[in-house]
Design a protein around this motif. Structure first.
Motif, PDB file in Angstrom:
ATOM      1  N   GLY A 132       0.816  -1.215   0.000  1.00 30.84           N
ATOM      2  CA  GLY A 132       0.000   0.000   0.000  1.00 30.84           C
ATOM      3  C   GLY A 132       0.847   1.262   0.000  1.00 30.84           C
ATOM      4  N   CYS A 144      -1.140  -6.749  -3.592  1.00 26.97           N
ATOM      5  CA  CYS A 144      -0.800  -7.867  -2.700  1.00 26.97           C
ATOM      6  C   CYS A 144      -2.017  -8.785  -2.582  1.00 26.97           C
ATOM      7  N   ASP A 194      -2.492  -1.277   3.537  1.00 26.34           N
ATOM      8  CA  ASP A 194      -3.311  -1.340   2.323  1.00 26.34           C
ATOM      9  C   ASP A 194      -4.773  -0.968   2.577  1.00 26.34           C
ATOM     10  N   ASP A 224      -5.293   2.709   8.202  1.00 26.03           N
ATOM     11  CA  ASP A 224      -6.667   2.213   8.083  1.00 26.03           C
ATOM     12  C   ASP A 224      -6.732   0.680   8.083  1.00 26.03           C
ATOM     13  N   SER A 236      -7.610  17.250   6.385  1.00 25.17           N
ATOM     14  CA  SER A 236      -7.076  18.079   7.466  1.00 25.17           C
ATOM     15  C   SER A 236      -6.072  17.252   8.253  1.00 25.17           C
ATOM     16  N   TRP A 258      -5.136  16.346  -1.261  1.00 24.63           N
ATOM     17  CA  TRP A 258      -4.568  15.008  -1.113  1.00 24.63           C
ATOM     18  C   TRP A 258      -3.373  14.837  -2.052  1.00 24.63           C
ATOM     19  N   GLY A 271      -7.729  10.097  10.604  1.00 24.88           N
ATOM     20  CA  GLY A 271      -7.235   8.917   9.873  1.00 24.88           C
ATOM     21  C   GLY A 271      -5.775   9.048   9.475  1.00 24.88           C
ATOM     22  N   ALA A 272      -5.438  10.132   8.789  1.00 23.47           N
ATOM     23  CA  ALA A 272      -4.057  10.300   8.332  1.00 23.47           C
ATOM     24  C   ALA A 272      -3.131  10.582   9.517  1.00 23.47           C
ATOM     25  N   GLY A 307     -11.358  13.664  11.826  1.00 22.45           N
ATOM     26  CA  GLY A 307     -10.280  13.944  10.861  1.00 22.45           C
ATOM     27  C   GLY A 307      -8.947  13.388  11.325  1.00 22.45           C
ATOM     28  N   GLY A 346      -0.252   6.431   4.647  1.00 26.40           N
ATOM     29  CA  GLY A 346       0.403   5.667   5.716  1.00 26.40           C
ATOM     30  C   GLY A 346       1.623   4.917   5.192  1.00 26.40           C
ATOM     31  N   GLU A 352       2.307  -1.091  -4.420  1.00 25.98           N
ATOM     32  CA  GLU A 352       1.008  -0.413  -4.528  1.00 25.98           C
ATOM     33  C   GLU A 352       0.212  -1.034  -5.682  1.00 25.98           C
ATOM     34  N   ARG A 353      -1.076  -1.261  -5.425  1.00 25.17           N
ATOM     35  CA  ARG A 353      -1.884  -1.928  -6.464  1.00 25.17           C
ATOM     36  C   ARG A 353      -2.171  -1.025  -7.675  1.00 25.17           C
TER      37      ARG A 353
HETATM   38  C1  LIG Z   1     -15.174  11.181   3.920  1.00 21.84           C
HETATM   39  C2  LIG Z   1     -13.808  11.005   4.516  1.00 21.84           C
HETATM   40  C3  LIG Z   1     -13.114  12.120   4.956  1.00 21.84           C
HETATM   41  C4  LIG Z   1     -11.865  11.971   5.544  1.00 21.84           C
HETATM   42  N1  LIG Z   1     -11.242  13.077   5.994  1.00 21.84           N
HETATM   43  C5  LIG Z   1     -10.054  12.955   6.611  1.00 21.84           C
HETATM   44  C6  LIG Z   1      -9.379  14.110   7.126  1.00 21.84           C
HETATM   45  O1  LIG Z   1      -9.827  15.257   6.980  1.00 21.84           O
HETATM   46  N2  LIG Z   1      -8.214  13.912   7.789  1.00 21.84           N
HETATM   47  C7  LIG Z   1      -7.680  12.674   7.947  1.00 21.84           C
HETATM   48  O2  LIG Z   1      -6.622  12.557   8.561  1.00 21.84           O
HETATM   49  N3  LIG Z   1      -8.274  11.563   7.463  1.00 21.84           N
HETATM   50  C8  LIG Z   1      -9.444  11.679   6.811  1.00 21.84           C
HETATM   51  N4  LIG Z   1     -10.048  10.566   6.324  1.00 21.84           N
HETATM   52  C9  LIG Z   1      -9.419   9.260   6.563  1.00 21.84           C
HETATM   53  C10 LIG Z   1      -8.235   8.988   5.643  1.00 21.84           C
HETATM   54  O3  LIG Z   1      -8.730   8.923   4.335  1.00 21.84           O
HETATM   55  C11 LIG Z   1      -7.574   7.654   5.963  1.00 21.84           C
HETATM   56  O4  LIG Z   1      -7.544   7.421   7.324  1.00 21.84           O
HETATM   57  C12 LIG Z   1      -6.137   7.611   5.424  1.00 21.84           C
HETATM   58  O5  LIG Z   1      -6.165   7.745   4.031  1.00 21.84           O
HETATM   59  C13 LIG Z   1      -5.481   6.293   5.813  1.00 21.84           C
HETATM   60  O6  LIG Z   1      -4.276   6.116   5.131  1.00 21.84           O
HETATM   61  P1  LIG Z   1      -3.781   4.646   4.774  1.00 21.84           P
HETATM   62  O7  LIG Z   1      -2.489   4.846   4.061  1.00 21.84           O
HETATM   63  O8  LIG Z   1      -3.840   3.781   5.971  1.00 21.84           O
HETATM   64  O9  LIG Z   1      -4.866   4.072   3.760  1.00 21.84           O
HETATM   65  P2  LIG Z   1      -5.256   4.582   2.310  1.00 21.84           P
HETATM   66  O10 LIG Z   1      -5.091   6.039   2.180  1.00 21.84           O
HETATM   67  O11 LIG Z   1      -6.583   3.979   2.013  1.00 21.84           O
HETATM   68  O12 LIG Z   1      -4.158   3.900   1.376  1.00 21.84           O
HETATM   69  C14 LIG Z   1      -4.133   2.522   1.119  1.00 21.84           C
HETATM   70  C15 LIG Z   1      -3.309   2.288  -0.149  1.00 21.84           C
HETATM   71  O13 LIG Z   1      -3.175   0.892  -0.350  1.00 21.84           O
HETATM   72  C16 LIG Z   1      -3.464   0.575  -1.684  1.00 21.84           C
HETATM   73  N5  LIG Z   1      -3.931  -0.806  -1.678  1.00 21.84           N
HETATM   74  C17 LIG Z   1      -5.143  -1.273  -1.298  1.00 21.84           C
HETATM   75  N6  LIG Z   1      -5.177  -2.601  -1.376  1.00 21.84           N
HETATM   76  C18 LIG Z   1      -3.945  -2.993  -1.796  1.00 21.84           C
HETATM   77  C19 LIG Z   1      -3.360  -4.273  -2.041  1.00 21.84           C
HETATM   78  N7  LIG Z   1      -4.046  -5.404  -1.868  1.00 21.84           N
HETATM   79  N8  LIG Z   1      -2.060  -4.325  -2.441  1.00 21.84           N
HETATM   80  C20 LIG Z   1      -1.337  -3.166  -2.635  1.00 21.84           C
HETATM   81  N9  LIG Z   1      -1.869  -1.933  -2.435  1.00 21.84           N
HETATM   82  C21 LIG Z   1      -3.146  -1.861  -1.995  1.00 21.84           C
HETATM   83  C22 LIG Z   1      -4.492   1.603  -2.129  1.00 21.84           C
HETATM   84  O14 LIG Z   1      -4.525   1.753  -3.528  1.00 21.84           O
HETATM   85  C23 LIG Z   1      -3.987   2.855  -1.404  1.00 21.84           C
HETATM   86  O15 LIG Z   1      -3.024   3.540  -2.162  1.00 21.84           O
HETATM   87  C24 LIG Z   1     -11.281  10.673   5.694  1.00 21.84           C
HETATM   88  C25 LIG Z   1     -11.959   9.549   5.209  1.00 21.84           C
HETATM   89  C26 LIG Z   1     -13.210   9.708   4.624  1.00 21.84           C
HETATM   90  C27 LIG Z   1     -13.939   8.493   4.119  1.00 21.84           C
END
Ligand SMILES: Cc1cc2nc3c(=O)[nH]c(=O)nc-3n(C[C@H](O)[C@H](O)[C@H](O)COP(=O)(O)OP(=O)(O)OC[C@H]3O[C@@H](n4cnc5c(N)ncnc54)[C@H](O)[C@@H]3O)c2cc1C
Length: 417
Positions: free
Chosen positions: A31, A149, A178, A310, A67, A127, A322-323, A320, A35, A54-55
């Motif tokens: 992923g 993956c 991911d 996530d 944010s 973003w 998640g990130a 807000g 994160g 990354e997929r």
């Molecule tokens: C409506 C909404 C508003 C939000 N607003 C905010 C905000 O204001 N502030 C904030 O901090 N957070 C916010 N979030 C939450 C935030 O989007 C996530 O918490 C954050 O993106 C998590 O990061 P991550 O890297 O864990 O996951 P993701 O950003 O989901 O990244 C996962 C990555 O893994 C890749 N992937 C998926 N499956 C596979 C696989 N099998 N093999 C390889 N790659 C794969 C995907 O393509 C993606 O690039 C919001 C979410 C929503 C739904």
């Protein structure tokens, strides 16, 4: 120039020394979202060869804007000193928060005190800019696109990651970053699909100006029927709008035109500039997504594999966080790996530092937003968040103190000692 070369050489030597001491030399990260990118930067700073799989076929933004809050920004600055200054230039700071009803009447206007209290602001950014800035801190050849993956096998010494394209990668350690539908999580925990929270969300970023939308301000409009929309300056003349409404099911509207028509109807009659900004947004730019989460779990790891962001602790977006929590995970994981005497103890320290904290943030996010309309919400809440429910329900001021004062580096030092 020679000075810069010397500094780079010194940094390389420092990293080589760290690498010799680290309990893992090569880490595969599934992923390349926010994160995954932050984790790769953090691990590489420890001299570890971190590779991202990354997929997607290209590194495209998964959301519109977001944010970032003091706890996450402090973690990120610890990972990559100087990055917050770059993010500030690329985004905007939420200095004034205007809470309004759907007729546009002000209920409350708050001047943010985050900077004064915690040394970091609320930073609002597109973003795509965040992703670019994170990716630019990494050598491009460590991000392997088109690598979905689909599984992994591990033994005492190695983990082998399998990809849909038929390739495999060997590493000492695998981090599942991911996302909410994590494939790595399904193998480790197997808890199926995420849980629908009864709300649909729509988000977009648009280059837009309007006399009511001012630099460094956030407008948050809410209505008693459970709808809300945030209009956020994200810098460079762009506005990020993020809307939500109760919805009995999580089925998507179908094509882009149907999505735009649905969100236009949901917010018809709202005060200016809501209908205008939705109307001005290109239908293809609107992201429609059900709000999902998962109940917390007591372990994220098995052997040489763990979860982050996530994939580990998906939460409703009401705070807000998640990130920001993904950045905390990345910083702490790298500190644990950099200081532990074995991989087992690194993972144990990572889980100790992260699981309970993120459980409380998941609980607060659910409490504030997810099921507030649902008559059974109290029951779900107590069941899912047993042991932390009371801590998640404390007053705003107390909660914010706990949330924003988190210092990854101090925690990392305690874990190392
Ligand atoms: C409506 C909404 C508003 C939000 N607003 C905010 C905000 O204001 N502030 C904030 O901090 N957070 C916010 N979030 C939450 C935030 O989007 C996530 O918490 C954050 O993106 C998590 O990061 P991550 O890297 O864990 O996951 P993701 O950003 O989901 O990244 C996962 C990555 O893994 C890749 N992937 C998926 N499956 C596979 C696989 N099998 N093999 C390889 N790659 C794969 C995907 O393509 C993606 O690039 C919001 C979410 C929503 C739904």
């Amino acid at each position: 120039m020679r000075e810069v070369t010397n500094m780079n050489e010194q940094e390389e030597t420092r990293q080589e020394k760290k690498s010799k001491l680290a309990v893992v030399k090569k880490v595969a990260i599934a992923g390349g979202g926010i994160g995954g990118l932050a984790t790769a930067i953090a691990l590489r700073k420890q001299g570890i060869d971190a590779q991202i799989y990354e997929r997607a076929r290209e590194l495209r933004p998964v959301g519109a804007g977001l944010s970032l809050l003091p706890n996450g920004l402090k973690a990120l600055e610890g990972i990559e000193p100087g990055i917050v200054a770059r993010l500030k230039q690329a985004g905007s700071q939420g200095e004034i928060i205007n809470l309004q009803n759907k007729s546009g009447e002000t209920i409350l206007q708050n001047k943010s005190v985050l900077m004064e209290k915690y040394g970091m602001p609320m930073l609002n950014i597109r973003w795509s800019r965040l992703q670019e800035i994170l990716a630019s801190a990494l050598p491009p050849d460590i991000i392997h696109l088109n690598h979905r993956c689909i599984g992994f096998e591990q033994d005492r010494d190695r983990v082998t990651v399998n990809f849909e394209n038929g390739k495999t990668a060997e590493a000492d350690f695998l981090v599942g970053a991911d996302g909410i539908n994590s494939a790595v999580r399904q193998i480790l925990i197997g808890d199926g699909s995420p849980r629908y929270g009864g709300r649909m969300s729509w988000r977009a970023v648009i280059q837009y100006s309007h006399e009511l939308l001012r630099a460094n301000e956030v407008i948050l409009m809410t209505a008693v029927e459970g709808k809300n929309i945030a209009l956020i300056d994200v810098g460079g003349g762009y506005i990020f709008w993020s809307a939500g409404a109760l919805s009995a099911d999580d089925s998507s509207s179908g094509n882009a035109a149907a999505v735009k028509s649905r969100v236009s109807q949901e917010f018809a009659g709202w005060a200016s500039p809501v209908p205008e900004i939705i109307e001005a947004t290109d239908a293809e730019a609107i992201v429609e997504r059900p709000i999902w989460d998962r109940p917390p779990v007591s372990s994220w790891s098995q052997g040489r594999v763990t979860l982050l962001g996530d994939a580990a602790h998906p939460m409703a977006p009401s705070l807000g966080q998640g990130a920001s929590t993904a950045f905390e995970d990345a910083r702490i994981l790298a500190l644990c790996i950099g200081s532990a005497s074995s991989l087992e103890s690194a993972i144990a320290s990572y889980e100790t530092a992260r699981i309970e904290r993120t459980k409380i943030i998941q609980a607060r996010s659910a409490f504030v937003g997810l099921r507030s309309y649902d008559p059974d919400s109290e029951k779900y809440f107590e069941e899912d968040f047993s042991g932390v429910a009371e801590r998640a329900k404390v007053g705003n001021e107390e909660f914010e103190e706990w949330l924003y004062r988190y210092e990854c580096d101090a925690i990392g030092q305690t874990l190392a000692s």
